[in-house]
Design an enzyme around this catalytic site. Sequence first.
Site, short mmCIF file in Angstrom:
data_model
loop_
_atom_site.label_atom_id
_atom_site.label_comp_id
_atom_site.label_asym_id
_atom_site.label_seq_id
_atom_site.Cartn_x
_atom_site.Cartn_y
_atom_site.Cartn_z
N TYR A 252 0.85 -1.20 0.00
CA TYR A 252 0.00 0.00 0.00
C TYR A 252 0.88 1.25 0.00
CZ TYR A 252 -3.64 3.21 1.85
OH TYR A 252 -4.52 4.24 2.06
N GLU B 281 4.10 1.73 -0.75
CA GLU B 281 4.93 1.99 -1.93
C GLU B 281 4.07 2.29 -3.16
OE1 GLU B 281 7.80 2.79 -1.66
OE2 GLU B 281 8.83 1.63 -0.14
N GLY C 163 -1.58 -1.04 22.89
CA GLY C 163 -2.48 0.09 22.66
C GLY C 163 -1.82 1.45 22.86
N PRO D 193 2.65 1.57 12.44
CA PRO D 193 3.29 2.83 12.88
C PRO D 193 3.01 3.13 14.36
CG PRO D 193 2.22 3.12 10.76
CD PRO D 193 1.79 1.78 11.27
#
Length: 319
Positions: A147, A149, A209, A274
């Site tokens: 996704y 790249e 989380g 991320p």
Amino acid sequence: MRIVVTGGAGFIGSHLCDALLDRGKEVLCVDNFLTGRRAHIEEMRARGGSRLSLLEHDVSETITIDGPVDAVYHLASPASPIDYLTFPIPTLKVGSLGTHNALGLALAKNARFFLASTSEVYGDPEIHPQPESYWGNVNPIGPRGVYDEAKRFAEALTMAYHRSHGVNTHIVRIFNTYGPRMRLADGRAVPAFLCQALKGEPLTVYGDGSQTRSFCFYSDLIEGLIRLMESEVHDPVNIGNPAEMTIMELAERIKEITGSFSPIECHPLPVDDPKVRQPDITRAKKLLGWEPKVSFEDGIQATIEDFRRRLDADEESGP
Ligand code: NAD
Ligand code: UDP
């Protein structure tokens, strides 16, 4: 004015089509329903009547459209991590070949062009919040690379069409956006937690989380997209809501607002997830006079109403 929206049957695309129809435009939605929903087309048709038309087509194949086209919004692409991990090659193809075809259409029709890019171009960012000048930290061969790249290539191709062919191009980097019409089984954090909370099932928090995201309500995003397309800004612009929270906080707030007694369960963190994400929206404010207006409480309330209605109606959770 006739506007083509690729990916118009999806979550953001359908809201964009609605907004364009409300502004009196003629809209041609091009979609192959990979992750989009036919129900959205019915809702748009109820709104726009004959000003809405549909071309069922995979934009990774040549796009042929008769007659004039004034603008091309290119949104077609799986967007949820679950979707692009399920469809890695179609994701790479639509970001590369699909963007090439959509740019070719804009060039042939002398139309404005708009690319829906993403905050994922920043990968797992080492600069926080992320300004457009940051080049990113992406693992090209990891599972999310298909996704990230594809979108980075799409941005490069868009700038090349602008520089080499003079196409009037625009690039938005969309940060996490939520709202009514997200698929119940879309898999992204907001729809996943909402469905789980409303059904009394455990909320599935990945990792501990502590990773953060910043959530924008769809109506704010759509306003930003249209302002950018109508501007003469060709470099990428971040559109998102800078209000940042941890994913654990998101789960707790959704539990509280829905009044759910569901437990929160921790599951393994996906590869290359991320750790932080927050848009720097200085450029959007300065160049477009745009900033988000809808609070998380108001946006999530509207989304809950939509989800409750669809769960009560036993909507199928697939596309
Ligand atoms: P979505 O999955 O709801 O919509 C994507 C649409 O594209 C679907 O209708 C799907 O059927 C269509 N599509 C996919 N491949 C296609 C192809 N080859 N040909 C024709 N149609 C195709 O996702 P969304 O959240 O509405 O995202 C829309 C766009 O915005 C995507 O480009 C995505 O990368 C971008 N974006 C979204 C977010 C977000 O938070 N929602 C964040 C960053 C970027
Ligand atoms: N996430 C989670 N549980 C879920 C779905 C997502 O904890 O059921 C986490 C995910 O790992 C990420 C964040 O929520 O850290 C946002 O995920 P989403 O899929 O919404 O979008 P992303 O920002 O990763 O593209």
